[in-house]
Design an enzyme around this catalytic site. Structure first.
Site, PDB file in Angstrom:
ATOM      1  N   ASP A  67       0.853  -1.184   0.000  1.00 12.80           N
ATOM      2  CA  ASP A  67       0.000   0.000   0.000  1.00 12.80           C
ATOM      3  C   ASP A  67       0.889   1.235   0.000  1.00 12.80           C
ATOM      4  O   ASP A  67       2.096   1.145   0.198  1.00 12.80           O
ATOM      5  CB  ASP A  67      -1.009  -0.020   1.160  1.00 12.80           C
ATOM      6  N   TYR A  69       2.895   4.801   0.763  1.00 11.21           N
ATOM      7  CA  TYR A  69       3.483   5.448   1.926  1.00 11.21           C
ATOM      8  C   TYR A  69       2.440   6.368   2.562  1.00 11.21           C
ATOM      9  O   TYR A  69       1.669   7.031   1.864  1.00 11.21           O
ATOM     10  CB  TYR A  69       4.705   6.274   1.521  1.00 11.21           C
ATOM     11  N   PHE A  80       6.703   1.724  -4.202  1.00 13.15           N
ATOM     12  CA  PHE A  80       8.076   1.914  -3.711  1.00 13.15           C
ATOM     13  C   PHE A  80       8.635   3.308  -3.998  1.00 13.15           C
ATOM     14  O   PHE A  80       9.650   3.693  -3.421  1.00 13.15           O
ATOM     15  CB  PHE A  80       9.030   0.846  -4.268  1.00 13.15           C
ATOM     16  N   HIS A 189      11.024  -9.576   0.825  1.00 16.13           N
ATOM     17  CA  HIS A 189      10.740  -8.138   0.806  1.00 16.13           C
ATOM     18  C   HIS A 189      12.027  -7.355   1.059  1.00 16.13           C
ATOM     19  O   HIS A 189      12.865  -7.772   1.866  1.00 16.13           O
ATOM     20  CB  HIS A 189       9.692  -7.791   1.864  1.00 16.13           C
TER      21      HIS A 189
END
Length: 227
Positions: A67, A69, A80, A189
């Site tokens: 989701d 920031y 990202f 991740h």
């Protein structure tokens, strides 16, 4: 808020066969109410930036985030990525370290990944909105079905797409990718909280090899010239 109407024409045509009209309408109502009553990121004009910068036909790589920031000035519609001038978040910093080690390029000075998007990297979050200062606050509200439809639409295309799935959440989407023409590259991740599984995965060179093997142009991952 009719969400499909906000999509570029090409994406709307690709997604509609995979969307449930009632569920999409309910999601649109929720999103409209949230923008009206709260501070929501990204700004509404950037809600579908990933789709605007990368057409279905041009999409060669998908990088799936979870989701947006939730801090001020960070999210601008690309997974990202952060705007120019914004401090690079820890996960993205790890992505850049891996990029430098994988391809021998300079670590970018900016966290803005628009240059990747314009080359055919769809930088998609599974959930496209979030309340300020409240991580994952819009999870489970319907965005997941909407973005799953995006993955299904790409899966249906005959041109090769490379799916970069980083972390357990993204890797759950493997079941949506059934077309043998496509390539799935999984890794841990890039969060610093995950000490192994991402660093050393060399996803950028692997993605370009898969693209070249499939007869598609590779992506110039080097952002340093524009940073």
């Amino acid at each position: 808020m009719n969400l499909p109407d906000l999509l570029p024409d090409e994406w709307r045509a690709e997604l509609l066969p995979f969307l449930d009209a009632a569920a999409t309408a309910a999601l649109g109502a929720f999103v409209a109410r949230e923008y009206a009553e709260h501070t929501i990121y990204p700004p509404i004009e950037d809600l579908f930036a990933a789709y605007r910068l990368c057409t279905p036909a041009d999409t060669r790589v998908l990088i799936l985030g979870q989701d947006p920031y939730h801090g001020p000035g960070q999210a601008h519609g690309l997974s990202f990525s952060v705007r120019d001038g914004v401090r690079i978040p820890p996960s993205l910093r790890n992505v850049f370290k891996e990029l430098a080690e994988d391809l021998g390029v300079e670590v970018p000075g900016s966290g803005n990944l628009t240059g990747w998007a314009r080359q055919g990297a769809l930088l998609l979050n599974a959930v496209l909105t979030v309340r300020a200062a409240s991580a994952a606050s819009h999870g489970g509200k319907g965005w997941e079905t909407f973005t799953d439809a995006t993955i299904k639409a790409l899966n249906a295309r005959e041109e090769r797409v490379v799916f970069l799935l980083w972390g357990s959440y993204a890797r759950k989407k493997v079941e949506l990718i059934t077309n043998p023409r496509h390539v799935i590259l999984e890794a841990g991740h890039p969060s610093p909280m995950n000490p192994k599984g991402f660093r050393g995965a060399r996803p950028f060179s692997a993605a370009n090899k898969a693209l070249a093997d499939g007869g598609r142009p590779v992506i110039d991952w080097d952002l340093s010239a524009a940073s």
